[in-house]
Write a protein that holds these residues in place. Structure first.
Motif, PDB file in Angstrom:
ATOM      1  N   ARG A  18       0.766  -1.223   0.561  1.00 46.64           N
ATOM      2  CA  ARG A  18       0.455  -0.055   0.270  1.00 46.64           C
ATOM      3  C   ARG A  18       0.400   1.277  -0.159  1.00 46.64           C
ATOM      4  O   ARG A  18       0.989   1.840   0.961  1.00 46.64           O
ATOM      5  CB  ARG A  18      -0.921   0.362   1.132  1.00 46.64           C
ATOM      6  N   THR A  19       1.234   1.729  -1.487  1.00 45.40           N
ATOM      7  CA  THR A  19       1.690   2.889  -1.067  1.00 45.40           C
ATOM      8  C   THR A  19       1.398   4.463  -1.164  1.00 45.40           C
ATOM      9  O   THR A  19       2.484   5.213  -0.943  1.00 45.40           O
ATOM     10  CB  THR A  19       2.309   3.110  -2.862  1.00 45.40           C
ATOM     11  N   LYS A  20       0.360   4.526   0.073  1.00 47.96           N
ATOM     12  CA  LYS A  20      -0.093   5.222   0.632  1.00 47.96           C
ATOM     13  C   LYS A  20       0.106   5.170   2.057  1.00 47.96           C
ATOM     14  O   LYS A  20       0.546   6.386   2.190  1.00 47.96           O
ATOM     15  CB  LYS A  20      -1.847   6.068   0.396  1.00 47.96           C
ATOM     16  N   GLN A  21       0.812   4.023   2.649  1.00 52.52           N
ATOM     17  CA  GLN A  21       0.713   4.811   3.858  1.00 52.52           C
ATOM     18  C   GLN A  21       2.305   3.997   4.162  1.00 52.52           C
ATOM     19  O   GLN A  21       2.748   4.086   5.077  1.00 52.52           O
ATOM     20  CB  GLN A  21       0.015   2.988   4.046  1.00 52.52           C
ATOM     21  N   VAL A  22       2.959   4.652   2.984  1.00 57.67           N
ATOM     22  CA  VAL A  22       4.599   3.937   2.847  1.00 57.67           C
ATOM     23  C   VAL A  22       4.929   5.885   3.488  1.00 57.67           C
ATOM     24  O   VAL A  22       4.710   6.542   2.500  1.00 57.67           O
ATOM     25  CB  VAL A  22       5.065   3.888   2.000  1.00 57.67           C
ATOM     26  N   ARG A  23       5.979   5.646   4.724  1.00 58.53           N
ATOM     27  CA  ARG A  23       5.822   7.078   5.104  1.00 58.53           C
ATOM     28  C   ARG A  23       7.095   7.159   5.167  1.00 58.53           C
ATOM     29  O   ARG A  23       8.066   8.206   5.295  1.00 58.53           O
ATOM     30  CB  ARG A  23       5.579   7.676   6.572  1.00 58.53           C
ATOM     31  N   GLU A  24       8.494   6.231   4.678  1.00 54.67           N
ATOM     32  CA  GLU A  24       9.292   6.113   5.090  1.00 54.67           C
ATOM     33  C   GLU A  24      10.387   5.503   3.824  1.00 54.67           C
ATOM     34  O   GLU A  24       9.722   4.393   3.808  1.00 54.67           O
ATOM     35  CB  GLU A  24      10.240   6.410   6.505  1.00 54.67           C
ATOM     36  N   ILE A  25      11.130   6.228   3.136  1.00 57.54           N
ATOM     37  CA  ILE A  25      12.729   4.699   2.606  1.00 57.54           C
ATOM     38  C   ILE A  25      13.320   5.521   2.409  1.00 57.54           C
ATOM     39  O   ILE A  25      13.852   6.628   1.846  1.00 57.54           O
ATOM     40  CB  ILE A  25      12.012   4.444   0.493  1.00 57.54           C
ATOM     41  N   LEU A  26      14.292   5.246   2.886  1.00 55.93           N
ATOM     42  CA  LEU A  26      15.917   5.009   3.375  1.00 55.93           C
ATOM     43  C   LEU A  26      15.692   6.228   4.071  1.00 55.93           C
ATOM     44  O   LEU A  26      17.135   6.884   3.969  1.00 55.93           O
ATOM     45  CB  LEU A  26      16.183   4.922   1.521  1.00 55.93           C
ATOM     46  N   SER A  27      15.102   6.377   4.479  1.00 55.12           N
ATOM     47  CA  SER A  27      15.706   7.085   6.131  1.00 55.12           C
ATOM     48  C   SER A  27      15.092   8.526   4.995  1.00 55.12           C
ATOM     49  O   SER A  27      15.552   9.697   5.538  1.00 55.12           O
ATOM     50  CB  SER A  27      16.718   7.406   6.574  1.00 55.12           C
ATOM     51  N   GLN A  28      14.195   8.584   4.205  1.00 59.82           N
ATOM     52  CA  GLN A  28      13.580   9.981   3.795  1.00 59.82           C
ATOM     53  C   GLN A  28      12.357   9.579   3.346  1.00 59.82           C
ATOM     54  O   GLN A  28      11.949   8.545   3.207  1.00 59.82           O
ATOM     55  CB  GLN A  28      14.315  10.240   1.846  1.00 59.82           C
ATOM     56  N   LYS A  29      11.807  11.011   3.129  1.00 57.48           N
ATOM     57  CA  LYS A  29      10.173  10.474   3.134  1.00 57.48           C
ATOM     58  C   LYS A  29       9.863  10.980   1.427  1.00 57.48           C
ATOM     59  O   LYS A  29      10.530  11.961   0.871  1.00 57.48           O
ATOM     60  CB  LYS A  29       9.273  12.535   3.790  1.00 57.48           C
TER      61      LYS A  29
END
Length: 67
Positions: A18-29
């Motif tokens: 659920r990409t809308k719920q992803v808040r952080e990727i590799l310590s970045q927004k």
């Protein structure tokens, strides 16, 4: 008769994230990737805009010469 059996199994999770719920990727927004659309782009075709992050430039390491 000799032989071997190799069994490969791949399972794709991409459609279940659920990409809308992803808040952080590799310590970045993450933010939506912006496509530059021209005047000839059809208006009735939906264009998917994936989440992306801005990576910092990598500084090369220089090995010091032996003295």
């Amino acid at each position: 008769m000799k032989g071997s059996v190799v069994y490969l199994f791949a399972f794709d999770l991409a459609n279940e994230i659920r990409t809308k719920q992803v808040r952080e990727i590799l310590s970045q927004k993450p933010f939506p990737f912006q496509l530059k659309l021209g005047p000839t782009t059809p208006r009735d075709v939906p264009i998917y805009s994936p989440s992306t992050i801005a990576l910092h430039p990598i500084e090369p390491c220089r090995a010091s010469a032996p003295s």
